[in-house]
Every structure is written in C-alpha cells, then in structure tokens.
Write a protein that holds these residues in place. Structure first.
Motif, PDB file in Angstrom:
ATOM      1  N   THR A 288       0.805  -1.205   0.000  1.00 36.91           N
ATOM      2  CA  THR A 288       0.000   0.000   0.000  1.00 36.91           C
ATOM      3  C   THR A 288       0.840   1.258   0.000  1.00 36.91           C
ATOM      4  O   THR A 288       0.433   2.286  -0.512  1.00 36.91           O
ATOM      5  CB  THR A 288      -0.913   0.008   1.229  1.00 36.91           C
ATOM      6  N   ASN A 289       2.021   1.201   0.585  1.00 33.73           N
ATOM      7  CA  ASN A 289       2.926   2.345   0.600  1.00 33.73           C
ATOM      8  C   ASN A 289       4.250   1.938  -0.014  1.00 33.73           C
ATOM      9  O   ASN A 289       4.730   0.828   0.206  1.00 33.73           O
ATOM     10  CB  ASN A 289       3.170   2.845   2.030  1.00 33.73           C
ATOM     11  N   ALA A 290       4.858   2.840  -0.759  1.00 32.52           N
ATOM     12  CA  ALA A 290       6.123   2.528  -1.415  1.00 32.52           C
ATOM     13  C   ALA A 290       7.301   2.889  -0.535  1.00 32.52           C
ATOM     14  O   ALA A 290       8.431   2.721  -0.947  1.00 32.52           O
ATOM     15  CB  ALA A 290       6.229   3.269  -2.739  1.00 32.52           C
ATOM     16  N   PHE A 291       7.050   3.387   0.656  1.00 32.56           N
ATOM     17  CA  PHE A 291       8.156   3.730   1.527  1.00 32.56           C
ATOM     18  C   PHE A 291       7.859   3.319   2.960  1.00 32.56           C
ATOM     19  O   PHE A 291       6.715   3.189   3.381  1.00 32.56           O
ATOM     20  CB  PHE A 291       8.460   5.238   1.470  1.00 32.56           C
ATOM     21  N   ASN A 292       8.902   3.041   3.689  1.00 32.03           N
ATOM     22  CA  ASN A 292       8.791   2.755   5.110  1.00 32.03           C
ATOM     23  C   ASN A 292       8.204   3.984   5.794  1.00 32.03           C
ATOM     24  O   ASN A 292       8.709   5.079   5.621  1.00 32.03           O
ATOM     25  CB  ASN A 292      10.195   2.458   5.653  1.00 32.03           C
ATOM     26  N   PRO A 293       7.148   3.817   6.587  1.00 31.48           N
ATOM     27  CA  PRO A 293       6.575   4.980   7.278  1.00 31.48           C
ATOM     28  C   PRO A 293       7.612   5.737   8.093  1.00 31.48           C
ATOM     29  O   PRO A 293       7.475   6.933   8.324  1.00 31.48           O
ATOM     30  CB  PRO A 293       5.500   4.347   8.169  1.00 31.48           C
ATOM     31  N   ASP A 294       8.660   5.046   8.531  1.00 31.91           N
ATOM     32  CA  ASP A 294       9.701   5.703   9.306  1.00 31.91           C
ATOM     33  C   ASP A 294      10.441   6.749   8.487  1.00 31.91           C
ATOM     34  O   ASP A 294      11.114   7.622   9.042  1.00 31.91           O
ATOM     35  CB  ASP A 294      10.701   4.675   9.839  1.00 31.91           C
ATOM     36  N   LEU A 295      10.364   6.669   7.156  1.00 36.39           N
ATOM     37  CA  LEU A 295      11.042   7.625   6.298  1.00 36.39           C
ATOM     38  C   LEU A 295      10.210   8.867   6.026  1.00 36.39           C
ATOM     39  O   LEU A 295      10.695   9.813   5.412  1.00 36.39           O
ATOM     40  CB  LEU A 295      11.437   6.970   4.965  1.00 36.39           C
ATOM     41  N   SER A 296       8.969   8.868   6.477  1.00 36.24           N
ATOM     42  CA  SER A 296       8.095  10.006   6.211  1.00 36.24           C
ATOM     43  C   SER A 296       8.690  11.312   6.719  1.00 36.24           C
ATOM     44  O   SER A 296       8.605  12.344   6.057  1.00 36.24           O
ATOM     45  CB  SER A 296       6.723   9.779   6.853  1.00 36.24           C
ATOM     46  N   SER A 297       9.315  11.279   7.888  1.00 35.35           N
ATOM     47  CA  SER A 297       9.906  12.496   8.448  1.00 35.35           C
ATOM     48  C   SER A 297      11.110  12.951   7.640  1.00 35.35           C
ATOM     49  O   SER A 297      11.450  14.145   7.633  1.00 35.35           O
ATOM     50  CB  SER A 297      10.312  12.272   9.908  1.00 35.35           C
ATOM     51  N   SER A 298      11.767  12.023   6.951  1.00 31.26           N
ATOM     52  CA  SER A 298      12.903  12.379   6.096  1.00 31.26           C
ATOM     53  C   SER A 298      12.450  13.004   4.786  1.00 31.26           C
ATOM     54  O   SER A 298      13.205  13.732   4.143  1.00 31.26           O
ATOM     55  CB  SER A 298      13.756  11.139   5.800  1.00 31.26           C
TER      56      SER A 298
END
Length: 298
Positions: free
Chosen positions: A2-12
């Motif tokens: 569903t997401n192409a990125f680790n949610p942990d990278l959202s802040s980056s």
C-alpha cells in the motif's frame, strides 16, 4: 504494497525539495513522485523531455496529495545544450534556493544505434553524459541543502559491459551492440555515484546508485537463467528509489550500490567489480568532462 516507503522515512521526506527526472505517467519516476507526495515534501520538481507528460504526473499528484507543490521542468538529456538550459532554469529559480534530493531516474534502454546532435552514441549520451552534466550544473543548489543527496538509477544491466574507454561510441556504430551499449551506460551510472561520493562526501553530499532489473539471459549471463534476477513491479521498484533518496543511514555508506531496499553485497549480488572501482570512476569523470567540454573541480 500500500505504501512505497517505510513509514519511518516520512519524516525524512517531509519538507524536502526533490527533483526527479523521467516522470511520464506509468513510469517509476512518476510512481516515485506520487508516493513521496503522500509524505508532504515541500516541492517536487518533475523533469522530463515531454512537458505535457510531466504535467499529467503533476495533475495526478494534485488529485491524490492535495496541497503538495509541484513544478515541471523541460529536460532533454540527449542534448547537451538542452541540458544546460534546464540547469540554468533551475539555478534561476530564486524561490528554490536548494534541492535536497536529485533522483537521476530518466534513461533509455537497448535502442537501435543512433548518434545525438552532439555526436555521441545515444545511450551513453542520454543515460550518462546528460545526467553527469545536469547534476554538476545544479550542484550549487544541491549543496545548499542541509543533507544533500544524489541518487543515480542504474540496473543489473551494468553486467553487460564495462566502460569502453578506447571507444565509447563503438566505432561510429560499426561495432555496436544495443545491450553492450546499454551495459556501458549503466556501469557509468554506478561510477557516477562513486565519483560524486569521493569528490563531495566531505562537503556533506551522499550519492548512491540503485539497481533495476533487466533480462540478463538476453546476453547469456547466468544470473538471468538461474532465476536470481526477477523483474520488479512499479511499487517494488519505487521502494528502492525511496530508500536510496531518504534512508538516513546511507550517509555512512556513501557511494554504495543498492537493491531491494538494502546495500548490495558485491560478493553475493554479483555486482561487477568494474562498476565499483574508484580508479574507473575517476577515469570516467575526466572523460565525461572532456566530452561535455566543461570541468567540475570540487
């Protein structure tokens, strides 16, 4: 996924200015832009040779991620003059003082032999010389970032060839093989990241390259026949783009080659040694300067 990125990278991702090349709808570049938009970057610059296709991707972002700013940029990497014009446009944007992340995603693959107007074999020109020139011409804005990063999209196709330093143009096409030429350009992509890390790592730049799959068995390479090479769908490919562009720990692995959301292991992942060699990277940098007619000394 569903997401192409680790949610942990959202802040980056949040608050960043990101420039990505090759953004026609349905491509990895467009998918990358649409996915990172969900994490609220400050601005996504959509660069490509067809401005209308870039605008279509911008419109898709506006629908799925309301409020995220986008800007289109006409960038034809096949032409040195057009590449210089695009870089001059970016450098002239007073309201965009920095570019936090540049993703060199655009490229062509295994086309028939042709020369550009500048006289270079088309795959080498589009996949390497154009990105080399564009990256260096906007380097001032990239280095204005607090955490500057350049991502160069390569391929398992780098296995097909090292850099043919004696004749990168394949004897004006007489010795041309579309897959060998493609491989040369993909090796050049990896070496560009190595060279950037060596030259600008001390100034805070993180440069990495990343792997996209090609059909190795087309060239008879055993990795293709063994099944170890598996083509990625858009979501899987985008995940590695996002990892390369925003994973904070990559600062400690400058110049590395990535695949499947991790740092590749040269001994396990069959990365050819010619693509990681710092001497080869420096040699290619100097050749590229000569071919584009401009030196970049850092």
């Amino acid at each position: 996924m569903t997401n192409a990125f680790n949610p942990d990278l959202s802040s980056s991702i949040a608050g960043k200015v990101v420039l990505v090349t090759g953004v026609s709808p349905g491509t990895l570049g467009a998918a990358f832009a649409e996915h990172i938009a969900k994490a609220h970057p400050k601005l996504i610059i959509l660069a490509g040779r067809n401005i209308f296709k870039g605008q279509a991707t911008a419109d898709a972002i506006a629908k799925s991620s309301a409020g995220v700013q986008t800007r289109t940029l006409h960038l034809n990497l096949e032409s040195l003059s057009a590449t210089r014009a695009a870089a001059a446009e970016v450098n002239g944007w007073e309201d965009v003082p920095n570019v936090d992340v540049l993703v060199n995603n655009a490229g062509i693959m295994a086309c028939d032999y042709a020369k550009t107007k500048d006289g270079f074999e088309r795959q080498f020109a589009t996949n390497h010389l154009g990105p080399f020139l564009f990256t260096n011409l906007i380097m001032g804005k990239i280095l204005n970032s607090q955490g500057p990063r350049v991502v160069v999209v390569s391929s398992s196709g780098h296995r097909f060839s090292w850099i043919q330093f004696a004749d990168v143009g394949f004897a004006d096409g007489k010795l041309y093989n579309r897959w060998t030429a493609y491989g040369q350009s993909k090796t050049a992509n990896v070496l560009l990241a190595v060279a950037l890390a060596e030259r600008l790592g001390e100034r805070g730049l993180t440069a990495v390259s990343l792997h996209l799959d090609t059909l190795d068995k087309t060239m008879g390479n055993p990795e293709g026949w063994s099944g170890s090479v598996k083509l990625k769908d858009l979501a899987q490919g985008v995940a590695t783009h996002v990892y390369g562009a925003f994973e904070p720990n990559l600062r400690e692995n400058n110049g590395r080659y990535l695949l499947d959301n991790r740092i590749a292991n040269p001994y396990v992942d069959t990365i050819r040694p010619w693509a990681l060699d710092k001497v080869e990277a420096d040699k290619l940098w100097k050749l590229s300067e000569k071919l584009v007619g401009e030196e970049f000394v850092y």
